[in-house]
Motif scaffolding. Structure first.
Motif, PDB file in Angstrom:
ATOM      1  N   GLU A 138       0.164   1.608   0.170  1.00 33.67           N
ATOM      2  CA  GLU A 138       0.229   0.504  -0.784  1.00 33.67           C
ATOM      3  C   GLU A 138       0.882   1.026  -2.062  1.00 33.67           C
ATOM      4  O   GLU A 138       0.555   2.127  -2.521  1.00 33.67           O
ATOM      5  N   PRO A 179      -1.625  -4.328  -6.583  1.00 35.20           N
ATOM      6  CA  PRO A 179      -0.752  -4.020  -5.444  1.00 35.20           C
ATOM      7  C   PRO A 179       0.553  -4.827  -5.497  1.00 35.20           C
ATOM      8  O   PRO A 179       0.525  -6.027  -5.764  1.00 35.20           O
ATOM      9  N   LEU A 180       1.673  -4.121  -5.290  1.00 35.73           N
ATOM     10  CA  LEU A 180       2.975  -4.796  -5.226  1.00 35.73           C
ATOM     11  C   LEU A 180       3.321  -5.145  -3.780  1.00 35.73           C
ATOM     12  O   LEU A 180       3.690  -6.250  -3.458  1.00 35.73           O
ATOM     13  N   PHE A 181       3.218  -4.149  -2.964  1.00 31.03           N
ATOM     14  CA  PHE A 181       3.484  -4.371  -1.531  1.00 31.03           C
ATOM     15  C   PHE A 181       2.876  -3.224  -0.736  1.00 31.03           C
ATOM     16  O   PHE A 181       2.456  -2.202  -1.301  1.00 31.03           O
TER      17      PHE A 181
END
Lengths: 53, 421
Positions: B307, B314-316
């Motif tokens: 992550e 979280p961005l991605f």
């Protein structure tokens, strides 16, 4: 005929430059929005005839 | 319009009209109607007959004229030979020019060779296939040895042809040139010839119907690539160095700068709900970021959920698999998979980011107990991928190679074998 091939090759070179500059087709395909979570689904394909859970 | 003076006689055997164009060295006139061989030096008396001589296909006719190498020649005689070994047949036209004498135009399965008698002897021994020798300031390669038999004659010849006359032929080639030694029971002749394109012959003699396209490759035929193939090769010669330079430039400039490197113990990322978290800083958000994972797994697999966070949000996320199996089977070592995994991604802006990683894994076929291997993580920013220029380089290099490939294929056809480049 050589001129035609030069034009074709020039276009190929420009195409490759476009793909390179814009990072097209190179980003990690498994990236997902964090809220969707990871791709973890319990199936792993590994090794020569070896399979995980 | 022929420059030769035309006289005509009637065959002294069948009374068919025969044209005489061949000059004072003509020894015999061969009647194409009855096969009689007439003696040009003795009132055209019948010397002998060519019996049961089947008339071959003659794309060019007696009496046709045209300029070859700026000299006006007229076809005065025809002679057909048969190869003693493979029984193939070909035609030799005897040409005459009042100013330049006699010459030969060979027609062999659509190929044409214009040759003249010379006095230049070869400076080497022409005894072995493919050995080289020099003649007329050119380097030739011995191409063929064979015996041939006369099977048909028509028109005027500078000797008296015998049916089934044998000639031993030795040929050397330096395309488009050909050097030939013809040895008969009575004499030995040296001939120097040049391959001529059938379209050129067609333009010179203007036959009523178009000449047939050549079959196969003639020994003296020069390699002339198809214009498209030639274009590919020429353009490839220009573009391959360009692609190489671009590729090198991208490899040099796009390899990036490391921004993070760490080795994470197995306890920290395996079976830990929180995962292992590390911080890193990005200064060049315009270009790609590369994440590289390495684990020294042996006959095991590891699955890593990663992550990326910014300001603890979280961005991605993404997943990466590392799987490496190896062993020995049937006396040979084998290995499958890799101990590393790479991911490319983009981050929205310069600044601090975090990476969180969880792992699980297994060994063997069914065991899901993760192997406790450390995980190396490397993060590099400023990456430019070089793969497209590499593909381009390979493609252009193949185009350059294609020239050589087609030429080699042509040469193999010329020599009738598969072991020559």
């Amino acid at each position: 005929m050589t001129k035609l091939v030069f034009v074709m090759f020039s276009m190929l070179t420009m195409g490759a430059t476009y793909l390179t500059i814009n990072d097209i087709g190179v980003l990690e395909p498994s990236i997902e929005n964090a809220r969707e979570g990871s791709r973890h689904n319990g199936m792993r394909g590994v090794g020569r005839g070896h399979y995980g859970k | 319009m022929s420059a030769t003076k035309l006289k005509s006689i009637n065959c002294t055997q069948c009374a068919a009209p025969l044209s005489l164009r061949g000059g004072r060295y003509v020894e015999s006139i061969n009647c194409g109607y009855c096969g009689a061989v007439l003696d040009a030096k003795h009132e055209y008396s019948v010397i002998k007959n060519f019996v049961k001589a089947k008339r071959p296909y003659l794309p060019l006719k007696l009496g046709m004229s045209g300029k070859i190498k700026n000299v006006e020649f007229t076809i005065i005689g025809v002679i057909e030979f048969q190869h003693s070994y493979d029984h193939s047949r070909w035609i030799e036209y005897l040409l005459f020019s009042p100013t330049h004498g006699y010459a030969w135009l060979e027609h062999d399965h659509g190929h044409y060779v214009f040759s003249r008698r010379v006095r230049d002897l070869p400076d080497g021994v022409m005894q072995q296939y493919k050995t080289t020798f020099r003649a007329r300031d050119r380097k030739f390669q011995v191409y063929d040895f064979y015996d041939a038999t006369v099977t048909f004659v028509e028109g005027e010849l500078t000797w008296i042809a015998e049916q089934k006359d044998k000639v031993h032929v030795t040929e050397g080639i330096a395309p488009p040139w050909i050097y030939t030694i013809e040895k008969t029971a009575k004499e030995k002749e040296y001939l120097f010839g040049e391959y001529m394109d059938y379209k050129e012959i067609e333009a010179i003699f203007k036959p009523d119907s178009a000449l047939l396209e050549p079959e196969g490759v003639h020994g003296a035929q020069p390699y002339i690539p198809h214009p498209f193939v030639a274009g590919l090769g020429r353009a490839g010669l220009f573009f391959a160095p360009v692609a190489l330079l671009l590729w090198l430039a991208v490899v040099f400039m796009g390899s990036g700068q490391p921004v993070f490197q760490d080795r994470i113990p197995a306890d920290e990322y395996l079976g830990n709900q929180q995962g292992a978290t590390r911080n890193f800083t990005i200064t060049n958000p315009d270009r790609l970021v590369e994440l590289n994972l390495y684990s020294g797994l042996s006959n095991a697999w590891g699955w890593y959920d990663i992550e990326i966070l910014q300001h603890n949000e979280p961005l991605f996320s993404m997943s990466q698999l590392i799987s490496y199996y190896h062993g020995r089977e049937g006396g040979e070592n084998w290995s499958e998979g890799s101990r590393s995994a790479t991911a490319l991604f983009r981050l929205p802006e310069a600044g601090e980011y975090s990476l969180r990683v969880w792992g699980e894994g297994g060994t063997g076929e069914y065991d899901t107990t993760a192997q406790r291997a450390e995980l190396d993580i490397n993060i590099t920013e400023g990456i430019i991928v070089s793969r497209y220029y590499l593909f381009l380089l390979i493609f252009f290099a193949l185009m350059v190679y294609s020239r050589r490939h087609f030429r080699n294929r042509f040469e193999k056809q010329r020599w009738g074998d598969d072991d020559d480049d």
